[in-house]
Motif scaffolding. Sequence first.
Motif, PDB file in Angstrom:
ATOM      1  N   ARG A  27      -8.391  13.290  -8.619  1.00  0.00           N
ATOM      2  CA  ARG A  27      -8.486  11.841  -8.403  1.00  0.00           C
ATOM      3  C   ARG A  27      -7.174  11.150  -8.753  1.00  0.00           C
ATOM      4  NH1 ARG A  27     -13.934  12.669 -10.333  1.00  0.00           N
ATOM      5  NH2 ARG A  27     -13.253  12.318 -12.492  1.00  0.00           N
ATOM      6  N   VAL A  28      -6.584  11.556  -9.873  1.00  0.00           N
ATOM      7  CA  VAL A  28      -5.291  10.985 -10.263  1.00  0.00           C
ATOM      8  C   VAL A  28      -4.212  11.375  -9.258  1.00  0.00           C
ATOM      9  CG1 VAL A  28      -3.495  11.029 -12.034  1.00  0.00           C
ATOM     10  CG2 VAL A  28      -5.898  10.896 -12.710  1.00  0.00           C
ATOM     11  N   ALA A  29      -4.234  12.618  -8.806  1.00  0.00           N
ATOM     12  CA  ALA A  29      -3.226  13.095  -7.851  1.00  0.00           C
ATOM     13  C   ALA A  29      -3.314  12.344  -6.528  1.00  0.00           C
ATOM     14  CB  ALA A  29      -3.397  14.600  -7.618  1.00  0.00           C
ATOM     15  N   ILE A  30      -4.508  11.970  -6.112  1.00  0.00           N
ATOM     16  CA  ILE A  30      -4.668  11.232  -4.845  1.00  0.00           C
ATOM     17  C   ILE A  30      -3.980   9.881  -4.916  1.00  0.00           C
ATOM     18  CG2 ILE A  30      -6.367  10.021  -3.418  1.00  0.00           C
ATOM     19  CD1 ILE A  30      -8.243  12.418  -3.890  1.00  0.00           C
ATOM     20  N   TRP A  31      -4.165   9.155  -6.027  1.00  0.00           N
ATOM     21  CA  TRP A  31      -3.511   7.856  -6.160  1.00  0.00           C
ATOM     22  C   TRP A  31      -1.996   8.009  -6.296  1.00  0.00           C
ATOM     23  CZ3 TRP A  31      -5.578   3.810  -4.396  1.00  0.00           C
ATOM     24  CH2 TRP A  31      -6.950   3.576  -4.498  1.00  0.00           C
ATOM     25  N   ALA A  32      -1.561   9.064  -6.985  1.00  0.00           N
ATOM     26  CA  ALA A  32      -0.116   9.313  -7.083  1.00  0.00           C
ATOM     27  C   ALA A  32       0.473   9.617  -5.714  1.00  0.00           C
ATOM     28  CB  ALA A  32       0.149  10.478  -8.047  1.00  0.00           C
ATOM     29  N   ALA A  33      -0.225  10.437  -4.924  1.00  0.00           N
ATOM     30  CA  ALA A  33       0.252  10.770  -3.582  1.00  0.00           C
ATOM     31  C   ALA A  33       0.285   9.539  -2.683  1.00  0.00           C
ATOM     32  CB  ALA A  33      -0.637  11.855  -2.969  1.00  0.00           C
ATOM     33  N   ALA A  34      -0.704   8.656  -2.840  1.00  0.00           N
ATOM     34  CA  ALA A  34      -0.721   7.428  -2.038  1.00  0.00           C
ATOM     35  C   ALA A  34       0.454   6.520  -2.395  1.00  0.00           C
ATOM     36  CB  ALA A  34      -2.042   6.689  -2.257  1.00  0.00           C
ATOM     37  N   TRP A  35       0.752   6.421  -3.680  1.00  0.00           N
ATOM     38  CA  TRP A  35       1.913   5.632  -4.110  1.00  0.00           C
ATOM     39  C   TRP A  35       3.203   6.204  -3.514  1.00  0.00           C
ATOM     40  CZ3 TRP A  35       3.877   5.612  -9.885  1.00  0.00           C
ATOM     41  CH2 TRP A  35       4.980   4.768  -9.985  1.00  0.00           C
ATOM     42  N   PHE A  36       3.351   7.522  -3.623  1.00  0.00           N
ATOM     43  CA  PHE A  36       4.561   8.161  -3.095  1.00  0.00           C
ATOM     44  C   PHE A  36       4.632   8.049  -1.577  1.00  0.00           C
ATOM     45  CE2 PHE A  36       7.425  12.134  -3.408  1.00  0.00           C
ATOM     46  CZ  PHE A  36       8.514  11.334  -3.703  1.00  0.00           C
ATOM     47  N   PHE A  37       3.474   8.015  -0.913  1.00  0.00           N
ATOM     48  CA  PHE A  37       3.417   7.811   0.540  1.00  0.00           C
ATOM     49  C   PHE A  37       4.162   6.538   0.932  1.00  0.00           C
ATOM     50  CE2 PHE A  37       1.464   5.560   4.074  1.00  0.00           C
ATOM     51  CZ  PHE A  37       1.408   6.522   5.079  1.00  0.00           C
ATOM     52  N   PHE A  38       3.866   5.452   0.246  1.00  0.00           N
ATOM     53  CA  PHE A  38       4.487   4.181   0.597  1.00  0.00           C
ATOM     54  C   PHE A  38       5.945   4.099   0.155  1.00  0.00           C
ATOM     55  CE2 PHE A  38      -0.032   2.839   0.724  1.00  0.00           C
ATOM     56  CZ  PHE A  38      -0.043   2.338   2.020  1.00  0.00           C
ATOM     57  N   VAL A  39       6.288   4.775  -0.940  1.00  0.00           N
ATOM     58  CA  VAL A  39       7.689   4.789  -1.376  1.00  0.00           C
ATOM     59  C   VAL A  39       8.574   5.462  -0.329  1.00  0.00           C
ATOM     60  CG1 VAL A  39       9.310   5.729  -3.071  1.00  0.00           C
ATOM     61  CG2 VAL A  39       7.170   4.700  -3.849  1.00  0.00           C
ATOM     62  N   LEU A  40       8.165   6.648   0.122  1.00  0.00           N
ATOM     63  CA  LEU A  40       8.993   7.375   1.087  1.00  0.00           C
ATOM     64  C   LEU A  40       8.881   6.816   2.502  1.00  0.00           C
ATOM     65  CD1 LEU A  40       8.969  11.131   0.050  1.00  0.00           C
ATOM     66  CD2 LEU A  40      10.450   9.251  -0.640  1.00  0.00           C
ATOM     67  N   LEU A  41       7.753   6.193   2.831  1.00  0.00           N
ATOM     68  CA  LEU A  41       7.682   5.492   4.109  1.00  0.00           C
ATOM     69  C   LEU A  41       8.736   4.387   4.145  1.00  0.00           C
ATOM     70  CD1 LEU A  41       4.457   4.361   5.963  1.00  0.00           C
ATOM     71  CD2 LEU A  41       6.438   2.871   5.846  1.00  0.00           C
ATOM     72  N   SER A  42       8.838   3.638   3.064  1.00  0.00           N
ATOM     73  CA  SER A  42       9.826   2.563   2.985  1.00  0.00           C
ATOM     74  C   SER A  42      11.240   3.105   3.097  1.00  0.00           C
ATOM     75  CB  SER A  42       9.660   1.804   1.662  1.00  0.00           C
ATOM     76  OG  SER A  42       8.336   1.348   1.491  1.00  0.00           O
TER      77      SER A  42
END
Length: 446
Positions: A27-42
């Motif tokens: 569960r924690v990893a999913i939110w971390a991956a989602a955060w990193f998703f938007f960082v690298l998309l940007s």
Amino acid sequence: MGEAIHRPTDSFDSQAAAEPQRQAEQRVAIWAAAWFFFVLLSYSVVRPVRETMGAIGGTKQLQGLMLVTFAAMLIAVPIYASLVNRLPRRWLVRVVFHFFSVSLLAFSASLSFGDDGVRVWAARTFFIWVNVFGLFATSVFWSVLADLFSSEQGKRLFGRIAAGGTVGAVAGSLLTSQIATEFSTAGLLLIPMVTLQAGLWCAWRLEKRVAIDPHFAPKRTQRDPAQTPTVGGLWEGVTHVLQSSYLASICVFLFFVQAAGTQLYFQQAEIVGASVPDDQSKTQLFAYIDFATQVLTLTAQLVLSGWMLRCLGVGVSLMVLPLIYLISFSVLSIDGSLVVVATAMVVTRAVGYGITVPAREVLFTVVSRKDKYKSKSFIDTVVLRGGDAISSQVLGSLRNLAGFGFATLNLWTLPILAVWTYAAFRLGRRQNQLAAKKVSDTFLEN
């Protein structure tokens, strides 16, 4: 006989007890991956624009811009260290990413409404800003994760979390490649401004999940790190690097990463600048290169990274990138065409992001919390940009003053790459020793 009867039950009970912890980690990893998703998309939206600006000026301009970037890092790192002293982890993340969002709005306005002189200086400043943004945004992200996860958790989960970021990078590269010729640069910069804010919301959810999850409670002291500033000055982080052979070895490894990357980047800028005349076409080409890179990176993260870290260890994982550079520079010394340099960029970046980055971040799971923020930020910014600045000056001087061709420089680099490969193996072995010591110390304390 009695022991033999009870062993299956004990094993089953142990697996059952571990299941809630694995679910909590996921569960924690999913939110971390989602955060990193938007960082690298940007980052993937702004990077092709930076590459275009770098290719326009050629090697001479790149030398100056990288030197100025290093100077900007020397200014930015003390400011960041001051924020680390004054702000708890949760607010540190918000301040850093809000600053980047406001900066994007300012660049967009300057490119839209400024005169020619303003746009030229905005473009040069933007090149420097992207380098600062790329390092600080990812450094803050991985510092938080190194604070939340243990070494063993990092080996299992960092590859998957990094894959979430790569999916964002794929999305950003694909989006940019399709709209680069349709939108102005000023319009493109508004997209990452919005996606960074979406990432902040995911970071907030990550902190909330860790705060309420009892499986992460043992990692926290009585004072929650999310609410407690990390005390100590910037100089403390620098002195820790100088006093620790382990941190110094990480610096040497990352210097080699940047030096090899800069050499390949210079070749890309020169070859693309000579082969592709139109600026918008350059941006589109770089976006396609980024897209191919991220697809291959995602494959490496999902298929190779976790398996290599668990089964082969950190040292072998760190050795892959120098070996890939060894092959790439060998081929480029024979054939320096657009296809070859583009392929080399895709493969080296994919290995770097897909295998080296998760392995590199595992290195920091065995250091103190102060080092995870203070020393790590110094390493991820000043050391990395210093590697760029030094290698760019050396390469530029050899190219422009001594008249060496890239084919010759590539051949000269091969012995250095062999030394780098050995240093990577030694660094991974040292991480294993520190991880074992940390587990032993924790066991004795309990």
